[in-house]
Write a protein that holds these residues in place. Structure first.
Motif, short mmCIF file in Angstrom:
data_model
loop_
_atom_site.label_atom_id
_atom_site.label_comp_id
_atom_site.label_asym_id
_atom_site.label_seq_id
_atom_site.Cartn_x
_atom_site.Cartn_y
_atom_site.Cartn_z
N ALA A 24 0.74 -1.15 0.08
CA ALA A 24 0.03 0.45 0.61
C ALA A 24 1.19 1.29 -0.34
O ALA A 24 0.43 2.08 -1.18
N ARG A 25 2.14 1.24 0.33
CA ARG A 25 3.34 2.00 0.34
C ARG A 25 3.54 3.05 -0.70
O ARG A 25 4.13 3.87 -1.02
N LEU A 26 3.91 1.44 -1.34
CA LEU A 26 4.64 2.09 -2.13
C LEU A 26 3.84 1.74 -3.58
O LEU A 26 3.92 3.04 -4.92
N LEU A 27 2.03 1.97 -3.53
CA LEU A 27 1.44 2.15 -4.60
C LEU A 27 0.59 3.55 -4.68
O LEU A 27 0.40 4.49 -4.77
N GLY A 28 1.32 4.22 -3.01
CA GLY A 28 1.31 5.05 -2.85
C GLY A 28 -0.94 5.46 -2.20
O GLY A 28 -1.67 6.36 -2.78
N LEU A 29 -1.14 4.65 -1.64
CA LEU A 29 -2.95 4.50 -1.96
C LEU A 29 -2.92 5.38 -0.72
O LEU A 29 -2.72 5.37 0.87
N ARG A 30 -4.42 7.09 -1.08
CA ARG A 30 -4.96 7.46 -0.35
C ARG A 30 -5.88 7.33 0.53
O ARG A 30 -6.08 7.71 1.79
N PHE A 31 -6.16 6.34 0.34
CA PHE A 31 -8.19 6.55 -0.29
C PHE A 31 -8.58 4.90 0.33
O PHE A 31 -9.66 4.37 1.10
N LEU A 32 -7.71 3.92 0.07
CA LEU A 32 -8.05 2.31 0.03
C LEU A 32 -7.00 2.22 1.18
O LEU A 32 -5.54 2.98 1.14
N ASN A 33 -7.46 1.24 1.84
CA ASN A 33 -6.72 0.78 3.53
C ASN A 33 -6.73 -0.25 3.09
O ASN A 33 -6.83 -1.09 4.14
N PRO A 34 -6.03 -1.05 2.49
CA PRO A 34 -6.06 -2.27 2.65
C PRO A 34 -5.26 -3.50 2.71
O PRO A 34 -3.75 -2.67 3.63
N GLY A 35 -5.86 -4.68 3.62
CA GLY A 35 -5.00 -4.79 5.64
C GLY A 35 -3.70 -5.37 4.55
O GLY A 35 -3.81 -6.19 3.57
N GLY A 36 -2.92 -6.47 5.79
CA GLY A 36 -1.80 -7.37 5.32
C GLY A 36 -2.43 -8.58 4.32
O GLY A 36 -1.65 -8.61 3.56
N VAL A 37 -3.21 -9.33 4.93
CA VAL A 37 -4.06 -10.19 3.87
C VAL A 37 -4.09 -9.80 2.39
O VAL A 37 -4.06 -10.40 1.83
N LEU A 38 -5.24 -8.84 2.61
CA LEU A 38 -5.15 -8.34 1.24
C LEU A 38 -4.68 -7.94 0.35
O LEU A 38 -4.62 -8.83 -0.88
N CYS A 39 -3.11 -7.27 1.08
CA CYS A 39 -2.47 -7.02 0.14
C CYS A 39 -1.26 -8.27 -0.09
O CYS A 39 -1.25 -8.14 -0.85
N PHE A 40 -1.18 -9.31 0.64
CA PHE A 40 -1.23 -10.77 0.19
C PHE A 40 -1.47 -11.16 -0.65
O PHE A 40 -0.59 -11.67 -1.61
N LEU A 41 -2.79 -11.11 -0.40
CA LEU A 41 -3.09 -11.61 -2.13
C LEU A 41 -3.25 -10.94 -3.46
O LEU A 41 -2.88 -11.57 -4.30
N PHE A 42 -3.15 -9.19 -3.19
CA PHE A 42 -2.81 -8.76 -4.65
C PHE A 42 -1.44 -8.80 -4.96
O PHE A 42 -1.74 -9.15 -6.32
N PHE A 43 -0.62 -9.32 -4.05
CA PHE A 43 0.66 -9.54 -4.81
C PHE A 43 1.42 -11.27 -4.97
O PHE A 43 1.21 -11.41 -6.32
N GLU A 44 1.66 -11.64 -3.62
CA GLU A 44 1.52 -12.93 -3.97
C GLU A 44 0.78 -14.20 -4.69
O GLU A 44 1.35 -15.21 -5.32
N GLY A 45 -0.76 -13.48 -4.10
CA GLY A 45 -1.97 -14.41 -5.10
C GLY A 45 -1.14 -14.09 -6.55
O GLY A 45 -1.81 -14.35 -7.34
N ALA A 46 -1.18 -12.80 -6.90
CA ALA A 46 -1.31 -12.71 -8.42
C ALA A 46 0.30 -13.19 -9.08
O ALA A 46 -0.23 -14.31 -10.10
N ILE A 47 0.97 -13.02 -8.21
CA ILE A 47 2.26 -13.87 -8.29
C ILE A 47 2.13 -15.41 -8.61
O ILE A 47 2.20 -16.99 -9.64
N ALA A 48 1.30 -16.08 -7.75
CA ALA A 48 0.55 -17.86 -8.28
C ALA A 48 0.41 -18.08 -8.89
O ALA A 48 0.27 -19.35 -9.52
#
Length: 140
Positions: A24-48
């Motif tokens: 979330a910090r790298l993307l510079g998200l200001r209004f969305l506040n994804p938690g750790g699990v959602l960020c894991f699914l976004f990045f590692e889940g997309a890779i998997a």
């Protein structure tokens, strides 16, 4: 992002920025506040998912690199859309908000529903109030 560059309507306070997930910090998200699990699914889940699709030979191996980038772009786009919605909602005067709330309040018991006779077989449904039953007069 520093506190001086952040607009006043951003939802994440500056002192809590360092506790947010790296994604979330790298993307510079200001209004969305994804938690750790959602960020894991976004990045590692997309890779998997990309690896599984590549192993099944449904996509090229380039998908392992491209799919997480596409998911990140969609998350950032969603954050930008949320920013536009928040800005436009902030521009609506309070009087208009109250008028909209009054118009959207549900009115219970005012609509008359016409029933189709074959919709409930064997059951008689009326919208008129049922009169109270008459008592048997002992003198009759």
């Amino acid at each position: 992002m520093t506190g001086a560059n952040r607009p006043a309507w951003a939802t994440i306070p500056v002192d809590e920025e360092r506790y947010r997930p790296l994604y979330a910090r790298l993307l510079g998200l200001r209004f969305l506040n994804p938690g750790g699990v959602l960020c894991f699914l976004f990045f590692e889940g997309a890779i998997a998912l990309a690896v599984l699709l590549a192993l099944a030979e449904l996509v090229s191996w380039w998908a392992v690199l491209v799919l997480p980038v596409v998911v990140a772009a969609m998350v950032k786009l969603n954050d930008m859309v949320a920013a536009v919605v928040v800005r436009s909602a902030a521009l609506v005067p309070e009087q208009e908000r109250d008028r909209f709330r009054r118009q959207m309040e549900p009115v219970v018991g005012r609509a008359r529903v016409e029933w189709v006779s074959h919709s409930v077989p064997g059951v008689v449904i009326t919208a008129d109030p049922v009169p109270p039953p008459r008592r048997a007069n002992p003198s009759d």
